[in-house]
Design a protein around this motif. Structure first.
Motif, PDB file in Angstrom:
ATOM      1  N   MET A  71     -11.632   9.720  -9.704  1.00 21.08           N
ATOM      2  CA  MET A  71     -13.159   9.137  -9.415  1.00 21.08           C
ATOM      3  C   MET A  71     -13.337   7.611  -9.232  1.00 21.08           C
ATOM      4  SD  MET A  71     -16.662  10.138 -11.477  1.00 21.08           S
ATOM      5  CE  MET A  71     -16.410  12.044 -11.347  1.00 21.08           C
ATOM      6  N   ASN A  72     -14.171   7.201  -8.169  1.00 21.82           N
ATOM      7  CA  ASN A  72     -14.334   5.730  -8.162  1.00 21.82           C
ATOM      8  C   ASN A  72     -15.411   5.260  -8.860  1.00 21.82           C
ATOM      9  OD1 ASN A  72     -16.477   5.923  -6.452  1.00 21.82           O
ATOM     10  ND2 ASN A  72     -15.050   6.070  -4.709  1.00 21.82           N
ATOM     11  N   THR A  73     -15.502   3.815  -9.001  1.00 20.44           N
ATOM     12  CA  THR A  73     -16.414   3.342  -9.763  1.00 20.44           C
ATOM     13  C   THR A  73     -18.077   3.451  -9.167  1.00 20.44           C
ATOM     14  OG1 THR A  73     -16.191   1.187  -8.265  1.00 20.44           O
ATOM     15  CG2 THR A  73     -15.242   1.485 -10.695  1.00 20.44           C
ATOM     16  N   LEU A  74     -17.982   3.725  -7.884  1.00 23.59           N
ATOM     17  CA  LEU A  74     -19.306   4.082  -7.325  1.00 23.59           C
ATOM     18  C   LEU A  74     -19.790   5.465  -7.694  1.00 23.59           C
ATOM     19  CD1 LEU A  74     -18.915   2.857  -3.714  1.00 23.59           C
ATOM     20  CD2 LEU A  74     -20.266   1.676  -5.825  1.00 23.59           C
ATOM     21  N   GLU A  75     -18.712   6.350  -7.749  1.00 17.60           N
ATOM     22  CA  GLU A  75     -19.029   7.821  -8.190  1.00 17.60           C
ATOM     23  C   GLU A  75     -19.523   7.911  -9.363  1.00 17.60           C
ATOM     24  OE1 GLU A  75     -16.145  10.480  -5.151  1.00 17.60           O
ATOM     25  OE2 GLU A  75     -15.318   9.316  -6.938  1.00 17.60           O
ATOM     26  N   GLU A 129     -13.331  -9.276 -17.440  1.00 17.97           N
ATOM     27  CA  GLU A 129     -13.453  -8.185 -17.835  1.00 17.97           C
ATOM     28  C   GLU A 129     -13.827  -6.979 -17.107  1.00 17.97           C
ATOM     29  OE1 GLU A 129     -13.011  -8.943 -22.566  1.00 17.97           O
ATOM     30  OE2 GLU A 129     -14.973  -8.639 -21.737  1.00 17.97           O
ATOM     31  N   ARG A 130     -15.143  -7.137 -16.670  1.00 18.10           N
ATOM     32  CA  ARG A 130     -15.749  -6.432 -15.555  1.00 18.10           C
ATOM     33  C   ARG A 130     -14.881  -6.167 -14.430  1.00 18.10           C
ATOM     34  NH1 ARG A 130     -20.499  -8.853 -12.952  1.00 18.10           N
ATOM     35  NH2 ARG A 130     -18.827  -9.582 -11.525  1.00 18.10           N
ATOM     36  N   ASP A 131     -14.479  -7.135 -13.621  1.00 22.29           N
ATOM     37  CA  ASP A 131     -13.592  -7.041 -12.575  1.00 22.29           C
ATOM     38  C   ASP A 131     -12.065  -6.501 -12.712  1.00 22.29           C
ATOM     39  OD1 ASP A 131     -15.573  -8.147 -11.153  1.00 22.29           O
ATOM     40  OD2 ASP A 131     -14.843 -10.247 -11.180  1.00 22.29           O
ATOM     41  N   LEU A 132     -11.652  -6.505 -14.081  1.00 25.10           N
ATOM     42  CA  LEU A 132     -10.219  -6.015 -14.454  1.00 25.10           C
ATOM     43  C   LEU A 132     -10.438  -4.548 -14.613  1.00 25.10           C
ATOM     44  CD1 LEU A 132      -7.234  -6.763 -15.226  1.00 25.10           C
ATOM     45  CD2 LEU A 132      -8.231  -6.645 -17.597  1.00 25.10           C
ATOM     46  N   PHE A 133     -11.579  -4.402 -15.402  1.00 27.49           N
ATOM     47  CA  PHE A 133     -11.388  -2.735 -15.777  1.00 27.49           C
ATOM     48  C   PHE A 133     -12.416  -1.863 -14.963  1.00 27.49           C
ATOM     49  CE2 PHE A 133     -10.626  -4.851 -19.868  1.00 27.49           C
ATOM     50  CZ  PHE A 133      -9.571  -4.146 -20.264  1.00 27.49           C
ATOM     51  N   LEU A 134     -13.464  -2.521 -14.452  1.00 25.41           N
ATOM     52  CA  LEU A 134     -14.329  -1.848 -13.251  1.00 25.41           C
ATOM     53  C   LEU A 134     -14.644  -2.569 -12.046  1.00 25.41           C
ATOM     54  CD1 LEU A 134     -17.164  -1.349 -16.464  1.00 25.41           C
ATOM     55  CD2 LEU A 134     -15.704   0.474 -15.356  1.00 25.41           C
ATOM     56  N   PRO A 135     -13.663  -2.751 -11.414  1.00 30.58           N
ATOM     57  CA  PRO A 135     -13.652  -3.323 -10.045  1.00 30.58           C
ATOM     58  C   PRO A 135     -14.640  -2.577  -9.190  1.00 30.58           C
ATOM     59  CG  PRO A 135     -11.753  -2.001 -10.285  1.00 30.58           C
ATOM     60  CD  PRO A 135     -12.143  -2.036 -11.600  1.00 30.58           C
ATOM     61  N   GLY A 136     -15.526  -3.412  -8.746  1.00 31.30           N
ATOM     62  CA  GLY A 136     -16.682  -2.877  -7.804  1.00 31.30           C
ATOM     63  C   GLY A 136     -18.027  -2.396  -8.511  1.00 31.30           C
ATOM     64  N   TRP A 137     -17.812  -2.312  -9.957  1.00 32.33           N
ATOM     65  CA  TRP A 137     -19.012  -1.597 -10.558  1.00 32.33           C
ATOM     66  C   TRP A 137     -20.008  -2.916 -10.999  1.00 32.33           C
ATOM     67  CZ3 TRP A 137     -20.879  -2.375 -15.620  1.00 32.33           C
ATOM     68  CH2 TRP A 137     -21.851  -1.503 -16.249  1.00 32.33           C
ATOM     69  N   TYR A 191      -5.600  -0.565 -15.841  1.00 33.77           N
ATOM     70  CA  TYR A 191      -6.737  -1.332 -16.238  1.00 33.77           C
ATOM     71  C   TYR A 191      -8.094  -0.503 -15.856  1.00 33.77           C
ATOM     72  CZ  TYR A 191      -4.499  -5.398 -18.211  1.00 33.77           C
ATOM     73  OH  TYR A 191      -3.799  -5.945 -19.310  1.00 33.77           O
ATOM     74  N   PRO A 192      -8.039  -0.178 -14.356  1.00 33.01           N
ATOM     75  CA  PRO A 192      -9.206   0.313 -13.997  1.00 33.01           C
ATOM     76  C   PRO A 192      -9.367   1.808 -14.602  1.00 33.01           C
ATOM     77  CG  PRO A 192      -8.112  -0.776 -12.180  1.00 33.01           C
ATOM     78  CD  PRO A 192      -7.113  -0.696 -13.585  1.00 33.01           C
ATOM     79  N   LEU A 193      -8.343   2.465 -14.812  1.00 33.55           N
ATOM     80  CA  LEU A 193      -8.506   3.976 -15.494  1.00 33.55           C
ATOM     81  C   LEU A 193      -9.039   3.880 -16.881  1.00 33.55           C
ATOM     82  CD1 LEU A 193      -4.698   5.418 -14.782  1.00 33.55           C
ATOM     83  CD2 LEU A 193      -6.925   5.752 -13.502  1.00 33.55           C
ATOM     84  N   CYS A 194      -8.860   2.785 -17.623  1.00 35.11           N
ATOM     85  CA  CYS A 194      -9.473   2.492 -18.921  1.00 35.11           C
ATOM     86  C   CYS A 194     -11.018   2.445 -18.562  1.00 35.11           C
ATOM     87  CB  CYS A 194      -8.890   1.084 -19.431  1.00 35.11           C
ATOM     88  SG  CYS A 194      -7.120   1.484 -19.879  1.00 35.11           S
TER      89      CYS A 194
END
Length: 349
Positions: A1-5, A28-36, A316-319
């Motif tokens: 699932m991507n950050t938009l979903e 941290e936001r861009d590392l863990f939640l890119p695009g969110w 990182y994005p999985l976290c």
């Protein structure tokens, strides 16, 4: 699932009574939640704040003003102020990262605050790195560059590198958390004899992984050919791996540390490596970053890794996604995954 979903999932789960505050630096936001990005298209509030340069008083004032019911945190989040707890509406702290001790006093969990972290999500990356260091030390990887630059006689090269195999070795693992369990599974195909010691772990865990339970650290270290340090750091384990214990290892044994540096006597490691008694491979240190004048940097027989056993760039994005899923779960009235119990809190670093 991507950050938009996941953002859509989070929006659907929101209640107008909840205020989710993401305590994240832009990095941290861009590392863990890119695009969110927090959005305001909902009856409930979602905010992001960067508190990395706030004083303690400013951090307390911000909490009192924003009154979060949920905090989404990473490394930059300061310790929750004790004086704020009695007046707060906080019900859940979702840590994207691992250790929560630097942010959450124990009494908060005792009094009902739900706290979660990344659980076992990155355990396999740390275990992979531990296995990498074991194999690199056995094969004398620190001596490879010199061998490539010099005229090579095969016999001389093998005498200098003293390469060894992993298959059939007596392997000891100090610690029996998620990383150690992943590592044991990775070691099994090498047909090694695995022994484990970790205080307070029930016998059923040892039986499940078909490893020998040691009654003491002396038992674990005595005659072991490869020792992998995975234990967390706390008052009970600080400095527990002494010079005397290290001296019990087999001659020319491999010692790998992917746990915490201060569990081990670092000076003893240096001395034993200089004597040719141990092959040492480290990813963690007493002081980090490692000072430029550290004798570890110039000691033959010591392989250094720059504390990169944790999340790889693709995990990182999985976290981050796992954390957003947990927040959505909580807002739907469900129990978040990977909750930190008091027992886990006490054993953690």
């Amino acid at each position: 699932m991507n950050t938009l979903e996941l953002s859509e999932t989070l929006r659907a789960a929101r209640s107008s009574n909840d205020h989710v505050v993401a305590v994240l630096t832009p990095y941290e936001r861009d590392l863990f939640l890119p695009g969110w990005r927090p959005d305001s298209g909902s009856s409930a509030r979602v905010s992001q704040v960067d508190v990395s340069r706030m004083s303690r008083e400013e951090w307390l004032d911000m909490l009192r003003e924003m009154q979060p019911t949920v905090l989404l945190t990473a490394w930059s989040c300061p310790t929750l102020p004790m004086e704020w707890w009695a007046e707060s509406s906080l019900r859940y702290l979702c840590s994207i990262t691992g250790s929560v001790k630097p942010r959450v006093p124990r009494i908060f969990i005792e009094q009902g605050l739900l706290v979660s972290n990344w659980g076992s999500l990155i355990s396999h990356t740390v275990a992979e790195h531990a296995l990498l260091l074991v194999l690199a030390a056995l094969r004398g990887i620190s001596g490879w560059p010199a061998m490539m630059r010099e005229p090579r006689d095969m016999l001389q090269m093998m005498q200098r590198l003293k390469t060894k195999r992993l298959r059939g070795a007596r392997v000891g693992v100090h610690g029996f958390g998620a990383v150690a369990r992943e590592l044991i599974l990775m070691l099994k195909p090498h047909h090694v004899e695995v022994s484990v010691y970790s205080e307070g772990v029930p016998q059923a865990h040892y039986d499940e992984y078909s490893v020998r339970r040691c009654d003491s650290l002396d038992d674990l270290f005595a005659g072991t050919e490869v020792l992998i340090e995975c234990e967390g750091l706390n008052d009970r384990t600080k400095g527990v791996v002494t010079r005397e214990l290290l001296s019990l290892l087999a001659d020319d044994a491999v010692f790998v540390n992917v746990g915490r540096g201060r569990v081990v006597d670092e000076n003893a490691l240096i001395d034993l490596a200089r004597e040719g008694r141990l092959r040492v491979a480290l990813d963690v240190y007493h002081r980090e970053p490692l000072p430029g004048d550290s004798p570890l940097l110039d000691t033959r027989g010591i392989l250094l890794s720059p504390h990169v056993a944790g999340p790889t760039s693709d995990t990182y994005p999985l976290c981050g996604w796992q954390a957003l899923e947990n927040v959505a779960r909580f807002l739907r009235g469900e129990t978040p995954a990977h909750l930190v119990t008091l027992e886990a809190y006490d054993r953690a670093t």
